[in-house]
Design an enzyme around this catalytic site. Structure first.
Site, mmCIF file in Angstrom:
data_model
loop_
_atom_site.group_PDB
_atom_site.id
_atom_site.type_symbol
_atom_site.label_atom_id
_atom_site.label_comp_id
_atom_site.label_asym_id
_atom_site.label_seq_id
_atom_site.Cartn_x
_atom_site.Cartn_y
_atom_site.Cartn_z
ATOM 1 C CD GLU A 46 -2.986 -0.736 -0.105
ATOM 2 O OE1 GLU A 46 -3.034 0.404 -0.595
ATOM 3 O OE2 GLU A 46 -3.656 -1.681 -0.556
ATOM 4 C CE1 TYR A 129 -6.649 3.306 -0.451
ATOM 5 C CE2 TYR A 129 -4.257 3.459 -0.259
ATOM 6 C CZ TYR A 129 -5.389 2.800 -0.719
ATOM 7 O OH TYR A 129 -5.257 1.642 -1.441
ATOM 8 C CG ASP A 147 -8.029 3.243 -4.696
ATOM 9 O OD1 ASP A 147 -9.263 3.256 -4.938
ATOM 10 O OD2 ASP A 147 -7.267 2.420 -5.227
#
Length: 372
Positions: A46, A129, A147
């Site tokens: 990520e 996020y 996202d």
């Protein structure tokens, strides 16, 4: 905030059914319906995927797991090694924060990542996020992941016409509304895949979309127009002159390490002038050269776009022998072998091919004399 046109379980079940049949097989994922993957790999992927495409991340993810298989290994690595392994992936603050985060998790949390958004947000380099994504994917928490791909899907399904980034709060609320309690990690990845492969920025393939019947933008014929985006301001332009200093014997170039903080902090760089708003003349650039020399202006230039500005680069070429090279601070490396940020590779790309041919020819002649 726009009202969902259907019940939450309908959207979630449709997307999950589609994902079970069409999911992308990626090295940081577990197959649908199986236990979540290790948090270390989820977190690593990520961070790498922030503002970066999946194809670009794949080799870096594999390299990092080979070099540092666990968060303890990454924490124990010198930060310079981490930065060099990251070279070319861009947004280098991510790499520095990656190392800091690994040290916190390794040294103060016994190698265990927090399993909640609140706990993850306390770690270096983890924002809203990433905290939601790791919580959902690694720990199956019903976190609302948002996202760019998910923003696009939600903007179209609910016909959100407010431009980005102003629409982000509304989209975050919609993400929370549609996220299911069961399989939230699979749901987040399903929405990412749907946006990446079907609900694409241009020419969305609505006929293949599992949410076509639920999509307000499709019913109104405006799917391809959403999400709307606020007009961008022009990027400012900065200018620099790179000093391409080669060692005559083998063509190695002089590199130095940037300060640990700031843009490209801790990375290797090509020596250059400061980056300023107005173009440099070769003569006024010389006081910034690594040594006094007859520098040759090169034809051509390069450009590199950063997030907030564009850098235009000219270059001066210099040559020194081994004796002079030994007295200079920095590292000497072959241009093609150096682990450098993309902008520095572009600077080295200004080296004329004729120079490289001349060096190879010189080495060949010396080798021939040695054999005779």
């Amino acid at each position: 905030m726009p009202k969902p046109r259907t019940k939450t379980p309908d959207i979630a079940s449709l997307v999950l059914d589609w994902y079970d049949r069409h999911y992308r097989k990626l090295p940081w994922r577990s197959p649908p319906g199986t236990p979540p993957p290790e948090p270390y790999g989820v977190w690593l992927s990520e961070i790498m995927l922030q503002q970066t495409t999946v194809p670009a991340v794949m080799p870096y993810f594999a390299k990092f797991l080979t070099l540092w298989p666990s968060v303890h290994d990454l924490a124990a690595a010198p930060v310079e090694d981490v930065m060099e392994a990251w070279a070319g992936l861009g947004y280098y603050a991510r790499a520095r924060n990656l190392h800091k985060c690994a040290q916190v998790v390794s040294r103060t949390l016994d190698g265990r990542f927090p399993d909640s958004e609140e706990g993850l947000l306390k770690l270096p380099g983890i924002g809203a996020y990433t905290a939601a994504a790791v919580a959902a994917i690694a720990f199956d928490r019903p976190a609302a992941v948002l996202d760019g791909n998910i923003e696009r899907v939600l903007s179209r399904v609910f016909a959100v016409e407010t431009p980005l980034p102003q629409s982000k709060p509304a989209l975050r609320g919609l993400a929370a509304t549609v996220t299911p309690q069961q399989r939230p990690g699979d749901f987040a990845q399903a929405m990412m895949d749907l946006g990446a492969t079907v609900c694409t920025p241009k020419s969305p393939d609505c006929l293949l979309c599992p949410l076509q019947a639920q999509c307000a933008a499709f019913s109104r014929g405006i799917a391809a127009e959403l999400p709307r985006k606020a007009a961008k301001t022009a990027r400012p332009v900065r200018h620099a002159i790179a000093f391409l200093l080669q060692r005559a014997e083998d063509g190695a170039v002089l590199l130095r390490r940037r300060p640990p903080k700031g843009l490209l902090g801790g990375m290797l760089e090509v020596p250059s002038t400061p980056w300023r708003d107005t173009p440099w003349l070769p003569g006024e650039a010389l006081p910034h050269a690594p040594l006094a020399l007859d520098w040759l202006p090169l034809n051509g230039d390069a450009a590199h776009v950063f997030t907030h500005f564009e850098l235009k680069i000219a270059a001066l070429l210099g040559r020194v022998d081994a004796r002079m090279a030994a007295g200079l601070d920095g590292l000497w490396q072959q241009p093609q072998a150096a682990a450098l940020p993309t902008v520095m590779k572009k600077m080295l790309g200004l080296l004329p091919a004729a120079e490289a041919d001349e060096i190879r020819s010189t080495k060949s002649r010396r080798a021939g004399r040695a054999r005779s």
